[in-house]
Each structure stands twice: as structure tokens, then as C-alpha cells.
Design a protein around this motif. Structure first.
Motif, PDB file in Angstrom:
ATOM      1  N   UNK A  41      32.551  45.186   6.490  1.00 10.90           N
ATOM      2  CA  UNK A  41      32.266  44.335   7.634  1.00 10.90           C
ATOM      3  C   UNK A  41      33.396  43.329   7.786  1.00 10.90           C
ATOM      4  N   UNK A  42      34.229  43.533   8.832  1.00  7.17           N
ATOM      5  CA  UNK A  42      35.275  42.551   9.092  1.00  7.17           C
ATOM      6  C   UNK A  42      34.644  41.219   9.490  1.00  7.17           C
ATOM      7  N   UNK A  43      35.321  40.126   9.197  1.00  4.71           N
ATOM      8  CA  UNK A  43      34.807  38.809   9.576  1.00  4.71           C
ATOM      9  C   UNK A  43      34.574  38.788  11.088  1.00  4.71           C
ATOM     10  N   UNK A  44      33.374  38.439  11.488  1.00  2.00           N
ATOM     11  CA  UNK A  44      33.033  38.371  12.903  1.00  2.00           C
ATOM     12  C   UNK A  44      32.843  39.721  13.556  1.00  2.00           C
ATOM     13  N   UNK A  45      32.887  40.796  12.804  1.00  2.00           N
ATOM     14  CA  UNK A  45      32.752  42.137  13.375  1.00  2.00           C
ATOM     15  C   UNK A  45      31.479  42.818  12.924  1.00  2.00           C
ATOM     16  N   UNK A  46      31.293  44.024  13.414  1.00  2.00           N
ATOM     17  CA  UNK A  46      30.118  44.807  13.049  1.00  2.00           C
ATOM     18  C   UNK A  46      30.376  45.563  11.751  1.00  2.00           C
ATOM     19  N   UNK A  47      29.324  45.743  10.982  1.00  3.47           N
ATOM     20  CA  UNK A  47      29.481  46.466   9.724  1.00  3.47           C
ATOM     21  C   UNK A  47      29.458  47.969   9.988  1.00  3.47           C
ATOM     22  N   UNK A  48      30.142  48.693   9.101  1.00 11.93           N
ATOM     23  CA  UNK A  48      30.108  50.148   9.146  1.00 11.93           C
ATOM     24  C   UNK A  48      29.811  50.642   7.740  1.00 11.93           C
ATOM     25  N   UNK A  49      29.171  51.791   7.668  1.00 10.95           N
ATOM     26  CA  UNK A  49      28.759  52.315   6.382  1.00 10.95           C
ATOM     27  C   UNK A  49      28.909  53.830   6.375  1.00 10.95           C
ATOM     28  N   UNK A  50      29.334  54.367   5.247  1.00  8.22           N
ATOM     29  CA  UNK A  50      29.379  55.814   5.059  1.00  8.22           C
ATOM     30  C   UNK A  50      28.695  56.145   3.749  1.00  8.22           C
ATOM     31  N   UNK A  51      28.133  57.332   3.690  1.00  6.46           N
ATOM     32  CA  UNK A  51      27.434  57.767   2.495  1.00  6.46           C
ATOM     33  C   UNK A  51      27.704  59.246   2.277  1.00  6.46           C
TER      34      UNK A  51
END
Length: 101
Positions: A41-51
Motif C-alpha cells: 500500500x503506497x502512502x495515500x494509495x490503495x492497497x493491492x494484494x496477491x496470493x
């Protein structure tokens, strides 16, 4: 005499937070296989996730077991080695952003 059975479970996680954002990685191993989850999650940005899921006894270079997103491990390295390389790359990236490299 009846056969002996056992079960095991292992979970490890690592995270880093800097002014640029946060990153984390979790490895969870059970008798069924290993799941590796990475989040950023970049500062001020949206989080992304992979699994990614690696079934027990499988070859991690195959496409089987892929859950979602991210780069599939096609180099044939172990999940532990992939995790070590990932964490090392994250440390290097944060050092660059902080002007330390």
C-alpha cells in the motif's frame, strides 16, 4: 499396530513501513500446501494484494495452485528462496527511496 499420523502448520510474516507506504508478506504452510500472500500500500494509495498456493508435493514452477494475481513462480526456486529474494528486494527498494543506496 496402527499407522501414526501427524499434522503440522507453520506461519511466518514480515512487514515494512516507511513514509512511502507499507509492504507485507505472509507464508502459511499446512499439510495441504503453502500459501504466500503479499500486500503493498503506497502512502495515500490503495492497497493491492496477491496470493499464490503451492500444493504439497507440487513443483512451484507449474501453473497449478495459482490463486490470483502476481507473478507466477516460473523459475523453479523454492517458496522460501522466493520469500528471501522478495524481502531483500523490498529492503533495497526502501533504501533507494530513503536515499540510502
Amino acid at each position: 499396530m496402527s499407522p501414526v499420523s501427524y499434522s503440522y502448520e507453520y506461519k511466518s510474516s514480515a512487514s515494512a513501513t516507511t513514509p512511502q507506504g507499507t509492504a507485507s508478506r505472509t507464508v502459511h504452510t499446512t499439510p495441504q500446501g503453502t500459501t504466500v500472500t503479499s500486500s503493498q500500500q503506497p502512502a495515500g494509495g490503495e492497497s493491492s494484494s496477491t496470493s499464490q498456493f503451492y500444493p504439497a508435493g507440487s513443483n512451484p514452477s507449474s501453473n497449478q495452485g495459482r490463486i490470483e494475481g502476481g507473478n507466477n513462480n516460473s523459475s523453479g526456486i523454492s517458496p522460501e528462496e522466493a520469500e528471501r529474494r522478495y524481502l531483500e528486494a523490498m529492503e533495497d527498494e526502501y533504501a533507494k527511496r530513503e536515499g540510502g543506496a
